[in-house]
Write a protein that holds these residues in place. Structure first.
Motif, PDB file in Angstrom:
ATOM      1  N   THR A  53      -2.162   8.729   2.261  1.00 31.12           N
ATOM      2  CA  THR A  53      -0.725   8.365   1.882  1.00 31.12           C
ATOM      3  C   THR A  53      -0.019   7.110   2.455  1.00 31.12           C
ATOM      4  O   THR A  53       0.768   6.357   1.759  1.00 31.12           O
ATOM      5  CB  THR A  53       0.226   9.709   2.696  1.00 31.12           C
ATOM      6  OG1 THR A  53      -0.383   9.531   4.141  1.00 31.12           O
ATOM      7  CG2 THR A  53      -0.083  10.760   1.894  1.00 31.12           C
ATOM      8  N   ARG A  54      -0.770   6.539   3.513  1.00 34.00           N
ATOM      9  CA  ARG A  54      -0.036   5.175   4.172  1.00 34.00           C
ATOM     10  C   ARG A  54      -0.570   4.019   3.353  1.00 34.00           C
ATOM     11  O   ARG A  54       0.310   3.145   3.091  1.00 34.00           O
ATOM     12  CB  ARG A  54      -0.803   5.071   5.521  1.00 34.00           C
ATOM     13  CG  ARG A  54      -0.323   3.786   6.415  1.00 34.00           C
ATOM     14  CD  ARG A  54      -0.893   4.134   7.723  1.00 34.00           C
ATOM     15  NE  ARG A  54      -2.082   4.389   7.801  1.00 34.00           N
ATOM     16  CZ  ARG A  54      -2.900   3.302   8.158  1.00 34.00           C
ATOM     17  NH1 ARG A  54      -2.534   2.119   7.907  1.00 34.00           N
ATOM     18  NH2 ARG A  54      -4.158   3.361   8.287  1.00 34.00           N
ATOM     19  N   LEU A  55      -1.616   4.296   2.643  1.00 29.61           N
ATOM     20  CA  LEU A  55      -2.083   2.872   1.817  1.00 29.61           C
ATOM     21  C   LEU A  55      -1.684   3.209   0.312  1.00 29.61           C
ATOM     22  O   LEU A  55      -2.210   4.002  -0.354  1.00 29.61           O
ATOM     23  CB  LEU A  55      -3.471   2.676   2.003  1.00 29.61           C
ATOM     24  CG  LEU A  55      -4.146   2.249   3.386  1.00 29.61           C
ATOM     25  CD1 LEU A  55      -5.575   2.091   3.354  1.00 29.61           C
ATOM     26  CD2 LEU A  55      -3.274   1.365   4.144  1.00 29.61           C
ATOM     27  N   HIS A  56      -0.818   2.208  -0.142  1.00 32.12           N
ATOM     28  CA  HIS A  56      -0.348   2.660  -1.497  1.00 32.12           C
ATOM     29  C   HIS A  56      -1.765   2.400  -2.447  1.00 32.12           C
ATOM     30  O   HIS A  56      -1.780   3.270  -3.364  1.00 32.12           O
ATOM     31  CB  HIS A  56       0.426   1.030  -1.746  1.00 32.12           C
ATOM     32  CG  HIS A  56       0.740   0.867  -3.300  1.00 32.12           C
ATOM     33  ND1 HIS A  56       1.612   1.805  -3.837  1.00 32.12           N
ATOM     34  CD2 HIS A  56       0.316  -0.082  -4.043  1.00 32.12           C
ATOM     35  CE1 HIS A  56       1.674   1.391  -5.103  1.00 32.12           C
ATOM     36  NE2 HIS A  56       0.960   0.204  -5.256  1.00 32.12           N
ATOM     37  N   GLU A  57      -2.589   1.736  -2.213  1.00 27.95           N
ATOM     38  CA  GLU A  57      -3.601   1.560  -3.025  1.00 27.95           C
ATOM     39  C   GLU A  57      -4.722   3.048  -3.275  1.00 27.95           C
ATOM     40  O   GLU A  57      -5.269   3.072  -4.396  1.00 27.95           O
ATOM     41  CB  GLU A  57      -4.717   0.338  -2.837  1.00 27.95           C
ATOM     42  CG  GLU A  57      -4.131  -1.014  -3.106  1.00 27.95           C
ATOM     43  CD  GLU A  57      -3.237  -1.264  -1.975  1.00 27.95           C
ATOM     44  OE1 GLU A  57      -2.967  -0.566  -1.219  1.00 27.95           O
ATOM     45  OE2 GLU A  57      -2.752  -2.659  -1.641  1.00 27.95           O
ATOM     46  N   ALA A  58      -4.342   3.490  -2.141  1.00 26.69           N
ATOM     47  CA  ALA A  58      -5.268   4.953  -2.100  1.00 26.69           C
ATOM     48  C   ALA A  58      -4.572   6.018  -2.577  1.00 26.69           C
ATOM     49  O   ALA A  58      -5.014   7.236  -2.794  1.00 26.69           O
ATOM     50  CB  ALA A  58      -5.633   5.025  -0.422  1.00 26.69           C
ATOM     51  N   ALA A  59      -3.036   5.907  -2.896  1.00 26.31           N
ATOM     52  CA  ALA A  59      -2.304   6.929  -3.299  1.00 26.31           C
ATOM     53  C   ALA A  59      -2.698   7.732  -4.537  1.00 26.31           C
ATOM     54  O   ALA A  59      -2.578   8.791  -4.685  1.00 26.31           O
ATOM     55  CB  ALA A  59      -0.962   6.634  -3.163  1.00 26.31           C
ATOM     56  N   SER A  60      -3.376   6.983  -5.367  1.00 26.21           N
ATOM     57  CA  SER A  60      -3.621   7.332  -6.719  1.00 26.21           C
ATOM     58  C   SER A  60      -5.058   7.656  -6.681  1.00 26.21           C
ATOM     59  O   SER A  60      -5.618   8.030  -7.973  1.00 26.21           O
ATOM     60  CB  SER A  60      -3.392   6.484  -7.879  1.00 26.21           C
ATOM     61  OG  SER A  60      -3.811   5.102  -7.530  1.00 26.21           O
TER      62      SER A  60
END
Ligand SMILES: C[S@@+](CC[C@H](N)C(=O)[O-])C[C@H]1O[C@@H](n2cnc3c(N)ncnc32)[C@H](O)[C@@H]1O
Length: 302
Positions: free
Chosen positions: A108-115
């Motif tokens: 959840t912290r890394l924008h790029e991992a959120a999807s």
């Protein structure tokens, strides 16, 4: 680690990230606002006190004086892996696997991992404690309880919907050194079997020489992990790393100490980090060939 209890080193890593998050923007290596929620009462009080800059300075100075290395090495490794995960998930890796996730909040912290679909694999005791501390399950996360010493990672990931056709980024941060050579071999072969060619594995390991001669590098660090019941038990000699991984169908793309990484990131205190902790970037080979001779891992007792 104690089979029935959550990992204590994982909680210390959360403390280090919580303390780092309180440094001023532009000076901190990592910002992890959720880290403090995973701390027990005593460490949570430490993180709370550190909200005042003079107290934070004193707390960090105390930790670094008593245990030179692990705090700074820990936040440096998290920062380097964050950058690599951002680039991998932003660049086509459709799945992220966090092996021995502890209180990692990258999902959840890394924008790029959120999807990205994130598989959080961890020892059942640590994972249960993490889940109990969370108000809800993040939509992109699948929890996969696995004991690397006893369970099949292949079966557990397959049962959780892992897609072997997709390029994947695997993070194995701060775990290798706590496992037996047999569990490491089983885990690496499961990853090679499961992950599409070109997938990345970001792995940390301890230099075998530090385990053979505990006075040579970071004796207080080695004593600290032993004191919390999670001694470093398996290492790898950096000169043998390329061959070791090649025999397991993994290409070593990069390998550096956290001391070198800290210097690269411009950390003024880089030289205070003992040169025993390493970060390796591996790529899953594009081959169906299997077998061949294997280099054995060294353990602390060898
Ligand atoms: C030092 S913590 C690292 C946690 C997290 N990756 C980080 O860097 O903050 C070690 C992690 O390895 C996990 N671990 C240790 N032995 C394990 C085992 N036999 N099976 C599964 N996980 C294990 C612990 O539960 C813990 O989450």
């Amino acid at each position: 680690m104690d089979a029935g209890a959550p990992s204590r080193t994982a909680e210390y890593m959360a403390l280090f990230r919580a303390l780092e998050s309180q440094r001023p923007p532009g000076r901190r290596l990592v910002e992890d606002r959720a880290a403090a929620r995973f701390l027990g009462a005593r460490l949570r009080a430490v993180a709370y006190a550190a909200r005042l800059p003079p107290l934070r300075w004193l707390i960090v100075a105390y930790i670094d004086r008593r245990w030179p290395g692990p705090r700074l090495s820990g936040v440096v490794r998290t920062r380097v892996i964050d950058d690599l995960v951002r680039s991998a998930t932003g660049g086509g890796c459709g799945q992220l696997v966090l092996l021995g996730a502890g209180y990692d909040t990258r999902a959840t912290r890394l924008h790029e991992a959120a999807s990205t679909t994130v598989f959080e694999v961890d020892h059942p005791a640590t994972q249960a404690r993490k889940r109990a501390a969370l108000a809800s399950t993040p939509a992109n996360v699948r929890y996969v309880p696995v004991d690397f010493e006893h369970d099949s990672l292949t079966a557990a990931l397959a049962d959780s919907g892992f897609d072997s056709r997709r390029r994947t980024c695997v993070v194995w941060e701060g775990v290798f050194s706590y496992l037996t050579p047999a569990a490491i071999d089983l885990t690496l072969s499961a990853l090679v079997e499961l992950c599409a060619p070109g997938s990345l594995i970001l792995l940390t390991y301890v230099d075998q020489r530090a385990l053979e001669d505990p006075q040579s590098q970071g004796p207080a660090w080695l004593a600290a992990v032993r004191a919390v019941g999670e001694p470093f038990c398996t290492g790898l000699h950096p000169a043998r790393a390329r061959a070791f991984f090649a025999e397991r169908h993994l290409i070593l793309r990069h390998d550096e100490t956290t001391t070198e990484a800290a210097r690269r990131l411009g950390v003024a205190e880089a030289a205070t980090i003992p040169r025993l902790y390493r970060l390796a970037t591996l790529e899953v080979e594009n081959t169906s060939a299997r077998g061949g001779a294997r280099t054995r891992l060294g353990s602390a007792s060898q």
